[in-house]
Design an enzyme around this catalytic site. Sequence first.
Site, mmCIF file in Angstrom:
data_model
loop_
_atom_site.group_PDB
_atom_site.id
_atom_site.type_symbol
_atom_site.label_atom_id
_atom_site.label_comp_id
_atom_site.label_asym_id
_atom_site.label_seq_id
_atom_site.Cartn_x
_atom_site.Cartn_y
_atom_site.Cartn_z
ATOM 1 N N LYS A 141 -6.502 -15.061 9.227
ATOM 2 C CA LYS A 141 -5.977 -16.373 8.816
ATOM 3 C C LYS A 141 -4.729 -16.699 9.610
ATOM 4 O O LYS A 141 -4.015 -15.816 10.096
ATOM 5 C CB LYS A 141 -5.666 -16.399 7.312
ATOM 6 C CG LYS A 141 -4.604 -15.384 6.832
ATOM 7 C CD LYS A 141 -3.177 -15.822 6.926
ATOM 8 C CE LYS A 141 -2.217 -14.730 6.467
ATOM 9 N NZ LYS A 141 -0.850 -14.868 6.947
ATOM 10 N N ASP B 28 -3.099 -12.257 -0.269
ATOM 11 C CA ASP B 28 -3.924 -12.890 0.769
ATOM 12 C C ASP B 28 -5.400 -12.514 0.659
ATOM 13 O O ASP B 28 -6.230 -13.058 1.398
ATOM 14 C CB ASP B 28 -3.440 -12.477 2.169
ATOM 15 C CG ASP B 28 -2.072 -13.058 2.514
ATOM 16 O OD1 ASP B 28 -1.595 -13.939 1.776
ATOM 17 O OD2 ASP B 28 -1.497 -12.617 3.521
HETATM 18 P P1 ATP Z 1 0.031 -10.494 6.156
HETATM 19 O O1 ATP Z 1 -0.283 -11.567 7.145
HETATM 20 O O2 ATP Z 1 -0.889 -10.504 4.960
HETATM 21 O O3 ATP Z 1 1.461 -10.398 5.800
HETATM 22 P P2 ATP Z 1 -0.176 -8.605 8.294
HETATM 23 O O4 ATP Z 1 -1.297 -9.190 9.092
HETATM 24 O O5 ATP Z 1 1.197 -8.863 8.781
HETATM 25 O O6 ATP Z 1 -0.328 -9.087 6.803
HETATM 26 P P3 ATP Z 1 -1.660 -6.162 8.041
HETATM 27 O O7 ATP Z 1 -2.383 -6.018 9.332
HETATM 28 O O8 ATP Z 1 -2.441 -6.638 6.873
HETATM 29 O O9 ATP Z 1 -0.354 -7.070 8.205
HETATM 30 O O10 ATP Z 1 -1.009 -4.734 7.761
HETATM 31 C C1 ATP Z 1 0.189 -4.503 7.094
HETATM 32 C C2 ATP Z 1 0.288 -3.004 6.795
HETATM 33 O O11 ATP Z 1 -0.725 -2.683 5.814
HETATM 34 C C3 ATP Z 1 -0.039 -2.117 7.979
HETATM 35 O O12 ATP Z 1 1.098 -1.822 8.717
HETATM 36 C C4 ATP Z 1 -0.641 -0.880 7.330
HETATM 37 O O13 ATP Z 1 0.349 0.078 7.069
HETATM 38 C C5 ATP Z 1 -1.192 -1.348 5.986
HETATM 39 N N1 ATP Z 1 -2.680 -1.348 5.876
HETATM 40 C C6 ATP Z 1 -3.394 -0.861 4.858
HETATM 41 N N2 ATP Z 1 -4.713 -1.022 5.045
HETATM 42 C C7 ATP Z 1 -4.849 -1.649 6.217
HETATM 43 C C8 ATP Z 1 -5.976 -2.102 6.957
HETATM 44 N N3 ATP Z 1 -7.239 -1.919 6.532
HETATM 45 N N4 ATP Z 1 -5.747 -2.730 8.119
HETATM 46 C C9 ATP Z 1 -4.482 -2.930 8.547
HETATM 47 N N5 ATP Z 1 -3.386 -2.490 7.919
HETATM 48 C C10 ATP Z 1 -3.546 -1.869 6.751
#
Ligand code: ATP
Length: 306
Positions: free
Chosen positions: A8, A144
């Site tokens: 997203k 999310d």
């Molecule tokens: P958001 O946009 O919802 O704030 P994000 O895209 O910044 O999230 P994610 O890639 O969802 O961040 O990952 C955040 C943290 O979640 C990672 O650093 C990791 O430690 C943890 N995590 C747990 N499960 C997963 C997964 N399946 N994929 C990615 N990260 C994961």
Amino acid sequence: MTVRVPAKVNLQLAVGPLRDDGYHDLVNVFHAVSLFDEVTAEPAGAPAVTVEAAPDAQVAIEGVPVDGDNLAVRAARLVADRLGVEPDVALRIRKAIPVAGGMAGGSADAAAALVACARLWDDPEAPRLSLDDLMKLGGELGSDVPFALLGGTAVGVGRGEQLSPVEARGTFHWVFATADGGLSTPAVYGECDRIRAERGEQVPWPQASPGLMAALAAGDAAALGAHLDNDLQAAAVRLRPSLSRTLDAGRGLGAVGALVSGSGPTCAFLAADAGHAADLAASLGGAGVAKQVVRAHGPVPGAIVV
Ligand code: ATP
């Protein structure tokens, strides 16, 4: 059982005052884009998870837990719990969504695991878990997750998890600039609170932008670009100053809109049309301001079995 699930971008992220429970009231306009993770679930003797980067996607998967902390594993456990079965499933996650990139990759994987495990364990003749049930379970895992099940374009209020679909016409064409290393979502919210305290700002109640809604309904990329807005952007840029160079480069190369995606550090650029997106991606790739430049379009559907 393989489920494909989109990333997203937040078209608007209005962050309200800090609540007593530590969360902020949000108005979060989510938009699902064609950058997909895939989660495969297979029956196994015991719970297991593996993570790999999709070919061609330069995703740094080192930060992704391969134990019970993985959001997809937590999702599988929730479904097993609800259906009264053992969570004996091997999950294979193939990532194209940047990790800790502000594109909700972990939430996407959780949504995909909810759908895959429900398909694996629920009764196909008389399913006990509806999409609505899965969205409620998703809300327990993270704000999310419900949107990754729904897809399209939607506005989320509360912590962002109370969703209503938004009318959007046509297709929008995006270019994403990924960055080396992630940004922690709680750290970015904390920085946002600090900036507001320094400025002594009275934080207004978050409202959906009427101009943004009109641009979506009209399918007008230029108007949408002018109304993109992220209250976390200043905080993400303060924590990662190089992002302002990336945003300036995209604007200078003619993007009709530019913003940090969610809590960053991925930057999103809106193009006028598909041809413009191709040109913009090529120029941005040459500008040396991103780890990787990726094109995508939206809106696309949420988690689906492939
Ligand atoms: P958001 O946009 O919802 O704030 P994000 O895209 O910044 O999230 P994610 O890639 O969802 O961040 O990952 C955040 C943290 O979640 C990672 O650093 C990791 O430690 C943890 N995590 C747990 N499960 C997963 C997964 N399946 N994929 C990615 N990260 C994961």
